[in-house]
Write a protein that holds these residues in place. Structure first.
Motif, short mmCIF file in Angstrom:
data_model
loop_
_atom_site.label_atom_id
_atom_site.label_comp_id
_atom_site.label_asym_id
_atom_site.label_seq_id
_atom_site.Cartn_x
_atom_site.Cartn_y
_atom_site.Cartn_z
N LEU A 20 74.84 72.81 39.29
CA LEU A 20 74.05 72.98 40.29
C LEU A 20 73.60 71.74 40.69
O LEU A 20 73.02 70.80 39.97
CB LEU A 20 72.78 73.68 40.30
CG LEU A 20 73.19 75.22 39.99
CD1 LEU A 20 71.46 75.96 39.69
CD2 LEU A 20 73.45 75.79 41.27
N LEU A 21 73.44 71.38 42.11
CA LEU A 21 72.64 70.21 42.75
C LEU A 21 71.43 70.57 42.67
O LEU A 21 70.86 71.43 43.28
CB LEU A 21 73.29 69.92 44.10
CG LEU A 21 72.43 68.76 44.91
CD1 LEU A 21 72.60 67.51 44.24
CD2 LEU A 21 72.97 68.69 46.46
N ASP A 22 70.43 69.64 41.80
CA ASP A 22 68.98 70.08 41.77
C ASP A 22 68.40 69.49 43.04
O ASP A 22 68.13 68.40 43.23
CB ASP A 22 68.50 69.45 40.56
CG ASP A 22 66.95 69.52 40.29
OD1 ASP A 22 66.41 70.17 41.09
OD2 ASP A 22 66.29 69.12 39.24
N GLN A 23 68.09 70.69 43.80
CA GLN A 23 67.47 70.42 45.14
C GLN A 23 66.00 70.07 45.00
O GLN A 23 65.38 69.28 45.99
CB GLN A 23 67.50 71.40 45.99
CG GLN A 23 69.32 71.85 46.38
CD GLN A 23 69.04 72.62 47.24
OE1 GLN A 23 68.63 72.77 48.35
NE2 GLN A 23 70.26 73.53 47.10
N THR A 24 65.27 70.08 44.03
CA THR A 24 63.75 69.83 43.95
C THR A 24 63.66 68.23 43.87
O THR A 24 62.62 67.66 43.96
CB THR A 24 63.29 70.42 42.41
OG1 THR A 24 64.00 69.87 41.67
CG2 THR A 24 63.05 71.82 42.65
N GLN A 25 64.83 67.39 43.41
CA GLN A 25 64.87 65.96 43.35
C GLN A 25 65.20 65.40 44.62
O GLN A 25 65.16 64.22 44.69
CB GLN A 25 65.53 65.73 42.09
CG GLN A 25 65.13 66.27 40.88
CD GLN A 25 65.72 65.57 39.76
OE1 GLN A 25 65.43 64.11 39.53
NE2 GLN A 25 66.17 66.26 38.71
N LEU A 26 65.63 66.11 45.44
CA LEU A 26 66.29 65.44 46.66
C LEU A 26 64.96 65.16 47.71
O LEU A 26 64.10 65.80 47.72
CB LEU A 26 67.27 66.34 47.41
CG LEU A 26 68.53 66.49 47.01
CD1 LEU A 26 69.22 67.69 47.58
CD2 LEU A 26 69.55 65.34 47.04
N ASP A 43 65.77 80.25 35.96
CA ASP A 43 64.82 79.33 36.33
C ASP A 43 65.24 78.53 37.25
O ASP A 43 64.23 78.25 38.17
CB ASP A 43 64.75 78.59 35.04
CG ASP A 43 63.35 77.99 34.75
OD1 ASP A 43 62.24 78.24 34.85
OD2 ASP A 43 63.28 76.47 34.88
N SER A 44 66.47 77.99 37.43
CA SER A 44 66.96 77.17 38.65
C SER A 44 66.77 77.82 39.76
O SER A 44 66.25 77.35 40.86
CB SER A 44 68.25 76.74 38.55
OG SER A 44 68.61 76.14 37.28
N ARG A 51 68.54 76.83 46.27
CA ARG A 51 67.55 77.86 47.06
C ARG A 51 68.47 78.05 48.33
O ARG A 51 69.55 77.44 48.56
CB ARG A 51 66.35 76.89 47.40
CG ARG A 51 66.47 75.44 47.58
CD ARG A 51 65.63 74.82 48.57
NE ARG A 51 65.72 75.55 49.79
CZ ARG A 51 66.55 75.46 50.69
NH1 ARG A 51 67.66 74.72 50.63
NH2 ARG A 51 66.73 76.05 52.13
N GLY A 52 67.87 78.78 49.23
CA GLY A 52 68.35 79.31 50.61
C GLY A 52 69.32 80.39 50.41
O GLY A 52 69.89 80.58 49.25
N SER A 166 73.94 72.93 54.68
CA SER A 166 74.79 72.94 53.43
C SER A 166 74.25 73.13 52.05
O SER A 166 74.70 73.86 51.43
CB SER A 166 75.33 71.33 53.37
OG SER A 166 76.10 71.24 52.37
N LEU A 167 72.95 72.81 52.18
CA LEU A 167 72.33 72.83 50.62
C LEU A 167 71.82 74.37 50.47
O LEU A 167 71.75 74.63 49.30
CB LEU A 167 70.94 71.80 50.77
CG LEU A 167 71.24 70.34 50.67
CD1 LEU A 167 70.06 69.64 51.13
CD2 LEU A 167 71.98 69.90 49.38
#
Ligand code: MRU
Length: 351
Positions: A20-26, A43-44, A51-52, A166-167
């Motif tokens: 997964l691309l960790d979106q919390t860090q973007l 948890d992710s 998310r989304g 996209s995310l």
């Protein structure tokens, strides 16, 4: 691997491994995190690393496959019972977006429909089903883009709230898909992205992905939308959704209802984009949609910094419901559904 927008893949399944691309860090760091266990996937999803609505559906399906990897020595009834247990567990991560429940149910139904296969074959079929859900989501986003592209006219100002790009999906997004295709078609327009307090999906994610794609995007605080509308800068609103009820009421990120009311006041068309997996005919209306309440620190803090007094009472509903009469149209893969939404939704999806 990069997708056609030159963005990293939100979700990747490769040779039995799940990333997964960790979106919390973007947007500060692009971190791809390998998912090792079912609990980690839960948890992710809970923490919004993924998310989304469509993306958490795909993550749920892959999470199940990951969780079943060590279970292929069980006999068939026990394997199926384990599948159901894991599906219920993943489903508990987030309640509002129906796509998670939809994808998990689809996986369980697939397994039950497969008949008396050896468990190793059942596992392979479930892996194929998860990949199919992912592939389908990519196609659905493109079709939504094609259906909605014509709404984007030259020189328009388009407001969006949260991140439905996209995310949040497997590729083009839902609300952002018409914008990506219009941009690729050479239509000049401007996007205004609401920052989307408290977790800033607009500021951190929507601006980032539109900027990468070369789309003209301007970030605004949530409380600036009314002013921009009053100045005539916004001609169209497009948002995504986490669940569409049978009567056409739509749940989406907290703040969407306010934007819809403003759009109505200023007579600006308000569109909601979604694939069929977000439409829930089992939920009669918006009142029946469970709204996720999240931790208070998301409101008392801005990032890691406390911005409210200690001991402050807090409410943090993560979504709200926009009543169907404020929705100009639902942009789906099959076409744009307009009022009366309940009847036209039924007609469009009766099959
Ligand atoms: O809490 P989030 O970031 O998962 O909320 C996401 C949204 O509200 C999106 O607008 C919705 O899921 C549609 S995504 C195509």
């Amino acid at each position: 691997m990069l997708n056609s927008l030159n963005l990293p893949e939100t979700l990747t399944w490769k040779a039995g491994e799940f990333y997964l691309l960790d979106q919390t860090q973007l947007p500060l760091a692009t971190v791809i995190e390998k998912q090792e266990t079912l609990e980690q996937v839960w948890d992710s999803i809970k923490r919004l690393k993924v998310r989304g609505a469509p993306a958490i559906g795909v993550a749920g399906a892959y999470g199940l496959v990951l969780g079943l990897q060590g279970k292929t020595d069980l006999d068939r009834p026990r394997f199926l019972a384990e599948l159901e247990r894991q599906a219920a567990y993943l489903d508990s991560a987030r309640p509002t977006a129906v796509n998670l429940h939809w994808a998990l149910t689809r996986m369980v139904e697939k397994a039950n429909a497969l008949g008396d296969l050896p468990v190793a074959d059942l596992y392979s079929q479930l892996e194929a089903e998860a990949i199919q859900i992912h592939t389908e989501d990519r196609q659905l986003c493109r079709q939504i883009g094609e259906q909605g592209q014509g709404l984007i006219q030259p020189q328009m100002g388009v407001l969006t709230h949260c991140n439905a790009g996209s995310l949040a999906t497997s590729e083009l997004g839902t609300a952002l898909a018409p914008l990506y295709l219009a941009h690729q078609g050479g239509v000049p327009f401007k996007v205004y992205a609401d920052e989307t307090r408290p977790l800033l999906q607009g500021a951190r994610l929507t601006t980032w992905e539109l900027q990468q794609a070369g789309i003209d995007v301007t970030l605004i605080c949530d409380n600036m939308a009314a002013h921009l509308m009053s100045q005539g800068l916004i001609n169209l609103v497009i948002v995504g959704t986490d669940r569409v009820a049978a009567n056409g009421d739509v749940a989406n990120k907290i703040g969407t209802l306010g934007v819809a009311i403003l759009a109505h006041y200023f007579k600006i068309p308000f569109y909601v984009a979604c694939p069929y997996s977000t439409i829930d005919f089992h939920t009669p209306d918006g009142q029946a949609i469970v709204i996720e309440e999240r931790g208070e620190e998301e409101v008392t803090h801005f990032g890691l910094k406390r911005t409210a007094p200690e001991g402050m009472a807090v409410r943090n509903p993560a979504f709200d419901v926009t009543p169907h009469h404020l929705v100009t149209g639902l942009i789906t893969e099959r076409g744009i559904i307009r009022s009366p939404l309940a009847t036209n939704l039924q007609q469009m999806y009766a099959s």
